[in-house]
Design a protein around this motif. Structure first.
Motif, PDB file in Angstrom:
ATOM      1  N   SER A 109       0.908  -1.229  -0.105  1.00 44.98           N
ATOM      2  CA  SER A 109      -0.147  -0.097   0.185  1.00 44.98           C
ATOM      3  C   SER A 109       0.843   1.307   0.128  1.00 44.98           C
ATOM      4  N   LYS A 110       1.911   1.034   0.408  1.00 44.29           N
ATOM      5  CA  LYS A 110       2.977   2.329   0.275  1.00 44.29           C
ATOM      6  C   LYS A 110       3.615   2.648  -1.064  1.00 44.29           C
ATOM      7  N   HIS A 111       3.015   1.892  -1.986  1.00 38.38           N
ATOM      8  CA  HIS A 111       3.402   2.305  -3.395  1.00 38.38           C
ATOM      9  C   HIS A 111       2.292   2.854  -4.359  1.00 38.38           C
ATOM     10  N   PRO A 112       2.529   3.245  -5.513  1.00 42.14           N
ATOM     11  CA  PRO A 112       1.306   3.612  -6.156  1.00 42.14           C
ATOM     12  C   PRO A 112       0.309   2.697  -6.604  1.00 42.14           C
ATOM     13  N   HIS A 113      -0.858   2.912  -6.701  1.00 39.06           N
ATOM     14  CA  HIS A 113      -2.009   1.849  -7.192  1.00 39.06           C
ATOM     15  C   HIS A 113      -2.985   2.671  -7.911  1.00 39.06           C
ATOM     16  N   PHE A 114      -3.580   2.327  -8.995  1.00 37.47           N
ATOM     17  CA  PHE A 114      -4.778   2.680  -9.423  1.00 37.47           C
ATOM     18  C   PHE A 114      -5.499   1.646 -10.135  1.00 37.47           C
ATOM     19  N   VAL A 115      -6.818   1.903 -10.208  1.00 37.22           N
ATOM     20  CA  VAL A 115      -7.790   0.930 -10.754  1.00 37.22           C
ATOM     21  C   VAL A 115      -8.140   1.326 -12.097  1.00 37.22           C
TER      22      VAL A 115
ATOM     23  N   ARG B 162      -3.619   3.661  -2.033  1.00 36.32           N
ATOM     24  CA  ARG B 162      -4.285   2.014  -1.882  1.00 36.32           C
ATOM     25  C   ARG B 162      -5.322   2.094  -0.717  1.00 36.32           C
ATOM     26  N   VAL B 163      -4.576   2.955   0.233  1.00 37.62           N
ATOM     27  CA  VAL B 163      -5.175   2.821   1.515  1.00 37.62           C
ATOM     28  C   VAL B 163      -6.681   3.667   1.540  1.00 37.62           C
ATOM     29  N   LEU B 164      -6.685   4.583   0.522  1.00 42.18           N
ATOM     30  CA  LEU B 164      -7.780   5.266   0.441  1.00 42.18           C
ATOM     31  C   LEU B 164      -8.804   4.322  -0.085  1.00 42.18           C
ATOM     32  N   ILE B 165      -8.589   3.649  -1.387  1.00 42.60           N
ATOM     33  CA  ILE B 165      -9.308   2.607  -2.060  1.00 42.60           C
ATOM     34  C   ILE B 165      -9.991   1.639  -1.107  1.00 42.60           C
ATOM     35  N   GLU B 166      -9.072   1.078  -0.152  1.00 46.22           N
ATOM     36  CA  GLU B 166      -9.613  -0.147   0.843  1.00 46.22           C
ATOM     37  C   GLU B 166     -10.552   0.628   1.927  1.00 46.22           C
ATOM     38  N   ARG B 167     -10.356   1.874   2.086  1.00 46.22           N
ATOM     39  CA  ARG B 167     -11.292   2.596   3.381  1.00 46.22           C
ATOM     40  C   ARG B 167     -12.607   2.861   2.713  1.00 46.22           C
TER      41      ARG B 167
END
Length: 500
Positions: free
Chosen positions: A50-56, A112-117
């Motif tokens: 989650s500390k790395h970039p993520h996008f959907v 990533r942490v916002l997506i999961e929240r």
């Protein structure tokens, strides 16, 4: 369906999407999660990436939106940014900065942490889903393991005390570290064949706050620096794939990654490496930001596909979704979208089957394979290019050389052609977002012809949109959506060629 209880192992993106699907078909859905889940968008031990970039990707956005209507709006309301990469991102490609223009592709940027929240918030609104936190799954309850009548009947777990849960369906969403496949073998099932390819990808990230007063010439939100195609002597940092990646809260994740290279672990080495990336702009803009974290490095990036679909007798009562069944090189941003797509496959099969039996599993596995083939082929196309790659999916040397020689040039040709050709843009957008397979465009005569036509026009100097802007300067902000009437976002460089 007469089934009453489903148990999901893991409360990350794959598990939450699956729980959302199962809630429509089961009386009770229980999610067992090892971590204590934070109320806000915070990192947790079970999701180190989650500390790395993520996008959907777009196909993932649609899949999650189908499972949880309103998800995208909720993500944006929480701080996610709906952007058009071709217009809001600066791309340092083969010959320099690419021109800025509108296209058909949009993306929602966030951590990533916002997506999961946001996903957890949606799941907690569903009354028949229960999330049990601080729970370690320890095994499976089975009967007749490996036989025609064999079945998974539940799970064992510990929340301080040893406990068990009966279930009509168990979903393995425990990620790369899952032990479910070992438990199945111990219970009598055959080992599922595995396809693997590890291209030794390592990536390193650091979080920053953007300047409170953003400089006027920072028109971009996102910066991407692709690896050099120079075969001569150059700093190894020129081989990096680097991102200045925007997230909520006026923050960015600065990320550098490579195939087969040793990446920086300390703050000092990280900052020095950022300064040596192929464009000095990358290090310059990073230094204008305020660091908010240390350096986070990840090396667990190999591609692995557990082929439960190839078993003569797949375990009835258990399915795997997300990295538990198919994990990808994270560079390609396919994991969350692939998991959400698999959850939709499950929804389709649950809607058509009244019993969790061998026919249910065969249909699900066959349809899941079709879905996973699309991102798997994309990952193989690039990662098979490296001599140091290991695994079952390595290829002959001549194929490695072809992939190494042509993968980035072909990518650059397609993206350049897409800037001027709506058909190429549409097809490329589809492939990038997992809506179209690589096989489909590679056998599409019209697509191939249009890309070749663009290459001929480029060789003759007859392209309409310029490119290859000087990487030693800031990316040009001129909008070339209408190449006959470009709109300057800021004063144009003296040597920048703008059509009259």
């Amino acid at each position: 369906m007469g089934s009453k209880r489903a148990v999901v192992l893991g409360g990350s993106v794959a598990g939450l999407c699956t729980a959302g699907v199962l809630a429509r078909h089961f009386d009770e859905v229980i999610v067992l999660e090892r971590d204590e889940l934070p109320a806000d968008a915070e990192h947790r031990r079970g999701v180190p990436q989650s500390k790395h970039p993520h996008f959907v990707l777009n196909s993932g956005r649609r899949a999650i939106g189908t499972i949880f209507p309103g998800f995208e709006d909720a993500l944006i309301a929480a701080g996610g940014m709906l952007l058009m990469p071709s217009k809001d991102a600066a791309y340092c490609e083969k010959d320099g900065w690419a021109a800025r223009k509108s296209s058909q592709m949009t993306m929602v940027y966030s951590s990533r942490v916002l997506i999961e929240r946001v996903l957890r918030d949606r799941v907690r609104e569903i009354p028949n889903i229960e999330i049990r936190e601080g729970v370690s799954v320890t095994g499976l309850l089975t009967t007749g393991g490996g036989t025609a009548a064999g079945r998974i009947t539940g799970v064992t777990f510990s929340d301080g005390d040893a406990q068990s849960l009966d279930a009509d369906l168990v979903v393995d969403a425990l990620g790369r570290g899952t032990k479910v496949h070992d438990w199945l073998v111990a219970a009598g099932w055959a080992q599922a064949p595995e396809q693997t390819l590890d291209a030794k990808v390592t990536y390193t990230s650091r979080w920053y706050d953007l300047p409170a007063d953003r400089p006027a010439d920072w028109w971009w939100q996102h910066i991407v620096v692709t690896p050099t195609q120079d075969t001569g002597v150059h700093p190894e940092e020129h081989e990096y794939l680097s991102n200045f990646f925007p997230i909520e809260g006026n923050r960015v994740i600065v990320c550098m990654g490579s195939w087969g290279l040793t990446m920086p672990r300390t703050v000092e080495d990280f900052e020095a490496a950022a300064d040596r990336v192929r464009t000095p702009v990358f290090g310059q803009v990073s230094r204008e930001c305020e660091p908010q974290s240390g350096v986070h490095l990840t090396k667990s990036t190999g591609n692995k596909w557990r082929r439960y679909d190839l078993l003569d007798a797949p375990p009835v009562g258990l399915i795997a979704i997300g990295d538990s069944i198919c994990a990808f090189n994270p560079f390609y941003a396919q994991g969350m979208s692939s998991a959400a797509r698999s959850a939709l496959v499950l929804a389709e099969v649950l809607a058509s089957r009244s019993t969790i039996d061998s026919a249910f599993h065969r249909e699900f596995l066959d349809k899941q394979k079709v879905s996973l083939d699309v991102p798997w082929m994309l990952a193989m196309a690039r990662d098979q290019a490296y001599d140091f790659a290991t695994g079952t999916e390595t290829v002959a040397q001549w194929r490695r050389k072809l992939a190494a020689r042509f993968s980035w040039p072909v990518f650059n040709a397609i993206t350049s052609a897409a800037a001027e050709d709506a058909y190429v843009d549409e097809k490329f957008t589809g492939v990038f977002n997992l809506d179209t397979s690589l096989k489909e465009i590679s056998t599409d005569p019209q697509f191939i012809l249009r890309v070749l036509r663009y290459k001929v026009r480029a060789a003759l100097g007859r392209t309409r949109i310029p490119g290859g802007f000087d990487v030693t300067k800031l990316p040009p902000g001129t909008d070339y959506t209408d190449p006959d009437n470009p709109v300057a976002h800021r004063p144009v460089y003296v040597d920048e060629q703008v059509p009259a």
